[in-house]
Design a protein around this motif. Structure first.
Motif, PDB file in Angstrom:
ATOM      1  N   THR A 119       0.754  -1.111   0.026  1.00 16.93           N
ATOM      2  CA  THR A 119       0.127  -0.080   0.105  1.00 16.93           C
ATOM      3  C   THR A 119       0.934   1.298  -0.244  1.00 16.93           C
ATOM      4  O   THR A 119       2.013   1.194  -0.024  1.00 16.93           O
ATOM      5  N   ALA A 120       0.313   2.421   0.109  1.00 22.71           N
ATOM      6  CA  ALA A 120       1.164   3.698   0.040  1.00 22.71           C
ATOM      7  C   ALA A 120       1.879   3.727   1.379  1.00 22.71           C
ATOM      8  O   ALA A 120       3.053   3.979   1.295  1.00 22.71           O
ATOM      9  N   VAL A 121       1.425   3.080   2.424  1.00 22.19           N
ATOM     10  CA  VAL A 121       2.138   3.135   3.677  1.00 22.19           C
ATOM     11  C   VAL A 121       3.072   1.883   3.698  1.00 22.19           C
ATOM     12  O   VAL A 121       4.392   2.288   3.709  1.00 22.19           O
ATOM     13  N   GLY A 122       3.158   0.913   3.113  1.00 20.17           N
ATOM     14  CA  GLY A 122       4.013  -0.254   2.937  1.00 20.17           C
ATOM     15  C   GLY A 122       5.030   0.175   1.954  1.00 20.17           C
ATOM     16  O   GLY A 122       6.222   0.010   2.175  1.00 20.17           O
ATOM     17  N   LYS A 123       4.707   0.793   0.842  1.00 19.25           N
ATOM     18  CA  LYS A 123       5.685   1.126  -0.088  1.00 19.25           C
ATOM     19  C   LYS A 123       6.442   2.131   0.306  1.00 19.25           C
ATOM     20  O   LYS A 123       7.686   2.826  -0.153  1.00 19.25           O
ATOM     21  N   ASN A 124       6.081   3.099   1.482  1.00 20.44           N
ATOM     22  CA  ASN A 124       6.647   4.461   1.862  1.00 20.44           C
ATOM     23  C   ASN A 124       7.703   3.938   3.024  1.00 20.44           C
ATOM     24  O   ASN A 124       8.792   4.572   3.120  1.00 20.44           O
ATOM     25  N   VAL A 125       7.441   3.107   3.792  1.00 20.41           N
ATOM     26  CA  VAL A 125       7.941   2.579   4.984  1.00 20.41           C
ATOM     27  C   VAL A 125       9.049   1.633   4.757  1.00 20.41           C
ATOM     28  O   VAL A 125      10.171   1.668   5.391  1.00 20.41           O
ATOM     29  N   LEU A 126       8.854   0.411   4.269  1.00 19.76           N
ATOM     30  CA  LEU A 126       9.518  -0.762   4.200  1.00 19.76           C
ATOM     31  C   LEU A 126      10.975  -0.372   3.302  1.00 19.76           C
ATOM     32  O   LEU A 126      12.016  -1.068   3.662  1.00 19.76           O
ATOM     33  N   PRO A 127      10.799   0.447   2.259  1.00 19.24           N
ATOM     34  CA  PRO A 127      12.415   0.612   1.798  1.00 19.24           C
ATOM     35  C   PRO A 127      13.203   1.363   2.485  1.00 19.24           C
ATOM     36  O   PRO A 127      14.157   1.119   2.493  1.00 19.24           O
ATOM     37  N   ARG A 128      12.494   2.109   3.480  1.00 22.62           N
ATOM     38  CA  ARG A 128      13.452   2.879   4.252  1.00 22.62           C
ATOM     39  C   ARG A 128      13.936   1.776   5.406  1.00 22.62           C
ATOM     40  O   ARG A 128      15.287   1.865   5.828  1.00 22.62           O
ATOM     41  N   VAL A 129      13.039   0.990   5.623  1.00 21.27           N
ATOM     42  CA  VAL A 129      13.447  -0.061   6.723  1.00 21.27           C
ATOM     43  C   VAL A 129      14.749  -0.970   6.011  1.00 21.27           C
ATOM     44  O   VAL A 129      15.767  -1.134   6.913  1.00 21.27           O
ATOM     45  N   ALA A 130      14.623  -1.322   4.921  1.00 20.42           N
ATOM     46  CA  ALA A 130      15.702  -1.929   4.061  1.00 20.42           C
ATOM     47  C   ALA A 130      16.760  -1.126   4.238  1.00 20.42           C
ATOM     48  O   ALA A 130      17.864  -1.858   4.155  1.00 20.42           O
ATOM     49  N   ALA A 131      16.937   0.082   3.942  1.00 18.09           N
ATOM     50  CA  ALA A 131      18.162   0.686   3.966  1.00 18.09           C
ATOM     51  C   ALA A 131      18.729   1.068   5.449  1.00 18.09           C
ATOM     52  O   ALA A 131      20.003   0.623   5.449  1.00 18.09           O
ATOM     53  N   LEU A 132      17.594   0.993   6.367  1.00 17.93           N
ATOM     54  CA  LEU A 132      18.421   1.054   7.633  1.00 17.93           C
ATOM     55  C   LEU A 132      19.072  -0.280   8.183  1.00 17.93           C
ATOM     56  O   LEU A 132      20.087  -0.340   8.758  1.00 17.93           O
ATOM     57  N   LEU A 133      18.683  -1.238   7.628  1.00 20.34           N
ATOM     58  CA  LEU A 133      19.062  -2.764   7.844  1.00 20.34           C
ATOM     59  C   LEU A 133      20.115  -3.090   6.729  1.00 20.34           C
ATOM     60  O   LEU A 133      20.602  -4.213   6.800  1.00 20.34           O
ATOM     61  N   ASP A 134      20.266  -2.374   5.864  1.00 20.19           N
ATOM     62  CA  ASP A 134      21.377  -2.583   4.721  1.00 20.19           C
ATOM     63  C   ASP A 134      20.977  -3.839   3.946  1.00 20.19           C
ATOM     64  O   ASP A 134      21.604  -4.625   3.647  1.00 20.19           O
ATOM     65  N   VAL A 135      19.728  -4.168   3.724  1.00 19.90           N
ATOM     66  CA  VAL A 135      19.241  -5.301   3.024  1.00 19.90           C
ATOM     67  C   VAL A 135      18.387  -4.839   1.770  1.00 19.90           C
ATOM     68  O   VAL A 135      18.045  -3.682   1.711  1.00 19.90           O
ATOM     69  N   ALA A 136      18.035  -5.709   1.009  1.00 18.79           N
ATOM     70  CA  ALA A 136      17.230  -5.594  -0.134  1.00 18.79           C
ATOM     71  C   ALA A 136      15.676  -5.663   0.188  1.00 18.79           C
ATOM     72  O   ALA A 136      15.406  -6.542   0.974  1.00 18.79           O
ATOM     73  N   ALA A 137      14.657  -4.956  -0.424  1.00 17.70           N
ATOM     74  CA  ALA A 137      13.319  -5.183  -0.332  1.00 17.70           C
ATOM     75  C   ALA A 137      12.640  -5.991  -1.502  1.00 17.70           C
ATOM     76  O   ALA A 137      13.141  -5.855  -2.749  1.00 17.70           O
ATOM     77  N   VAL A 138      12.135  -7.108  -1.263  1.00 17.15           N
ATOM     78  CA  VAL A 138      11.160  -7.674  -2.309  1.00 17.15           C
ATOM     79  C   VAL A 138       9.689  -7.072  -2.314  1.00 17.15           C
ATOM     80  O   VAL A 138       9.013  -7.272  -1.476  1.00 17.15           O
ATOM     81  N   SER A 139       9.412  -6.418  -3.327  1.00 12.52           N
ATOM     82  CA  SER A 139       8.008  -5.718  -3.629  1.00 12.52           C
ATOM     83  C   SER A 139       6.897  -6.376  -4.325  1.00 12.52           C
ATOM     84  O   SER A 139       7.420  -7.147  -5.193  1.00 12.52           O
ATOM     85  N   ASP A 140       5.911  -6.367  -3.730  1.00  6.70           N
ATOM     86  CA  ASP A 140       4.659  -6.534  -4.600  1.00  6.70           C
ATOM     87  C   ASP A 140       4.665  -8.039  -4.920  1.00  6.70           C
ATOM     88  O   ASP A 140       4.348  -8.550  -5.920  1.00  6.70           O
ATOM     89  N   ILE A 141       4.625  -8.995  -3.978  1.00  3.08           N
ATOM     90  CA  ILE A 141       4.781 -10.274  -4.107  1.00  3.08           C
ATOM     91  C   ILE A 141       3.376 -11.183  -4.395  1.00  3.08           C
ATOM     92  O   ILE A 141       2.288 -10.413  -3.770  1.00  3.08           O
ATOM     93  N   ILE A 142       3.127 -11.842  -4.947  1.00  2.88           N
ATOM     94  CA  ILE A 142       1.966 -12.694  -5.514  1.00  2.88           C
ATOM     95  C   ILE A 142       2.253 -14.168  -5.180  1.00  2.88           C
ATOM     96  O   ILE A 142       1.110 -14.831  -4.952  1.00  2.88           O
ATOM     97  N   GLY A 143       3.247 -14.431  -4.490  1.00  2.00           N
ATOM     98  CA  GLY A 143       3.484 -15.875  -4.206  1.00  2.00           C
ATOM     99  C   GLY A 143       4.549 -16.199  -3.119  1.00  2.00           C
ATOM    100  O   GLY A 143       5.593 -15.334  -3.154  1.00  2.00           O
ATOM    101  N   VAL A 144       4.765 -17.106  -2.459  1.00  2.00           N
ATOM    102  CA  VAL A 144       5.745 -17.391  -1.392  1.00  2.00           C
ATOM    103  C   VAL A 144       6.168 -19.136  -1.902  1.00  2.00           C
ATOM    104  O   VAL A 144       5.083 -19.760  -1.576  1.00  2.00           O
TER     105      VAL A 144
END
Length: 336
Positions: A119-144
C-alpha cells in the motif's frame, strides 16, 4: 505471438494466488499492521496470510494504535504475539518515525522477515527499513515459494519473476489481491510493549483532507465501474456515477482519464494507481493499455464497453459490448 501470450497469462492469473505456497519452520516474521480510524487495513490481513505461508511465528507490530487494535489483531489466525508502540506520533504512519521503529524492533527480536501490505504506507516505510538494515526489499509479491524465494510480477504484470533473497532479513510487501484475507479465530496472542525508539523530529504532521463518499471504497469494492478517455470529459462521468449507485459499485478511472483532468487521481486504477480485484469490473471507454490492465486483471469477471471492436480491452474481457458508451450506459442504468 506476444499478444497471445499476454492474453493467456491474464486469464490464468487467479491461479498464481494459490500456487506458490511453501512453509518453513525457521521463519520469525514481523508483520507491520496498518490501521486507520480504529480498523485494521484489509491489506494487512492479506499480508498476514502471506506471512503465515512461511511457517514459523508471526509477530504483529501495532504502532500508534490503541489497545483495541492490538487485541483485535491478536485474535487472527497465525499471529503468535503482538507488539505495541502506542505513541500517538506513529498513528499517521510518517515513515521518518515508523521506519526506525520497525528497524529497531527487528534488531531487538532477530526477525528473519518483515511483511507489510503493498500500500502507500508499505511502499513508503519498508524501503526505508531496508536501507536502515542494509538489505534489499522484495516488493509486490503474489506468491511464496520458500523462506527466501518469492514470486512477483514485472513489466506491468506481463512476466512473472521468481526472486531469491540471500539477505539475513527479508523485507517483503504483499499484493493484497493475490492472497485471501486472514480470519479471526479463537486465537489469543500475547500483547507486549515494543522497545522505545527516539523520534527523528524531521517531519511534523499538520493535517489531511479526505474526500468522503457514500459509495464503496475503490480498493475493496466487490463491483467497480471505471471510465477512460472515451468519457470525453469529467461531466460525463456522471453517467458512471448513476450506474454505480444502481449497482452498489465504486467508480474508478484509467490513467488517461486522470491525466486529462476528468477525475481526481484517487480514482486511478492501474500500475501507478490502485490495484483492484473485484467480483465484477466494468471498463467503459477504456482501450486496455498495459498500465491499466496491471491494476485490474485479477478481477473475477471483466466486462468491456467500447465502440472500437479492436480495442485491446476485449482481449482480456469475459464479456464485451461493442457499442457507443453514451447509448449503452444510460440503457443499463435504466434497466437496473
Amino acid at each position: 505471438m506476444l499478444a497471445n501470450t499476454a492474453r493467456t497469462f491474464i486469464k490464468a492469473r487467479p491461479l498464481f494466488a494459490q500456487r506458490f505456497y511453501a512453509t518453513g519452520a525457521g521463519a520469525n516474521t514481523l508483520l507491520v499492521v496498518e490501521h486507520k480510524d480504529g480498523a485494521i487495513s484489509g491489506a494487512t490481513l492479506n499480508a498476514l496470510t502471506a506471512a503465515a505461508k512461511l511457517g514459523g511465528s508471526v509477530t504483529a507490530l501495532v504502532a500508534g494504535g490503541d489497545d483495541a487494535i492490538a487485541q483485535s489483531i491478536a485474535k487472527y489466525t497465525g499471529v503468535s504475539k503482538v507488539l505495541t508502540a502506542n505513541d500517538a506520533s506513529y498513528s499517521k504512519n510518517l515513515p521518518e518515525d515508523l521506519a526506525p521503529l520497525v528497524a529497531e524492533v527487528t534488531k531487538a527480536n532477530t526477525f528473519t522477515h518483515i511483511f507489510a501490505g503493498h500500500t502507500a504506507v508499505g511502499k513508503n516505510v519498508l524501503p526505508r527499513v531496508a536501507a536502515l538494515l542494509d538489505v534489499a526489499a522484495v516488493s509486490d509479491i503474489i506468491g511464496v515459494e520458500s523462506e527466501d524465494t518469492f514470486v512477483r510480477p514485472i513489466y506491468a504484470g506481463n512476466a512473472i519473476a521468481t526472486v531469491k533473497s540471500n539477505d539475513g532479513v527479508k523485507i517483503v510487501t504483499v499484493r493484497g489481491t493475490a492472497f485471501e484475507a486472514a480470519q479471526e479465530s479463537g486465537n489469543n496472542a500475547a500483547v507486549e510493549a515494543a522497545p522505545e525508539v527516539a523520534k527523528s523530529g524531521v517531519t511534523e504532521w499538520l493535517s489531511e483532507e479526505i474526500q468522503k463518499s457514500d459509495r464503496p471504497d475503490l480498493g475493496t469494492a466487490n463491483r467497480v465501474i471505471s471510465g477512460g478517455r472515451g468519457m470525453k470529459n469529467g461531466e460525463n462521468f456522471k453517467l458512471l456515477y448513476d450506474l454505480a449507485d444502481k449497482m452498489g459499485a465504486a467508480v474508478g478511472a484509467s490513467r488517461a482519464a486522470v491525466d486529462a483532468g476528468f477525475v481526481d487521481n484517487s480514482l486511478q486504477v492501474g500500475q501507478t494507481g490502485k490495484i483492484v480485484a473485484p467480483e465484477l469490473y466494468v471498463a467503459v471507454g477504456i482501450s486496455g493499455a498495459i498500465q491499466h490492465l496491471a491494476g485490474m486483471k485479477d478481477s473475477k469477471t471483466i466486462v468491456a464497453i467500447n465502440k472500437d471492436a479492436d480495442a485491446p480491452i476485449f482481449q482480456v474481457a469475459d464479456y464485451g459490448l461493442v457499442e457507443d458508451l453514451f447509448k449503452a450506459v444510460p440503457e443499463m442504468t435504466e434497466k437496473l
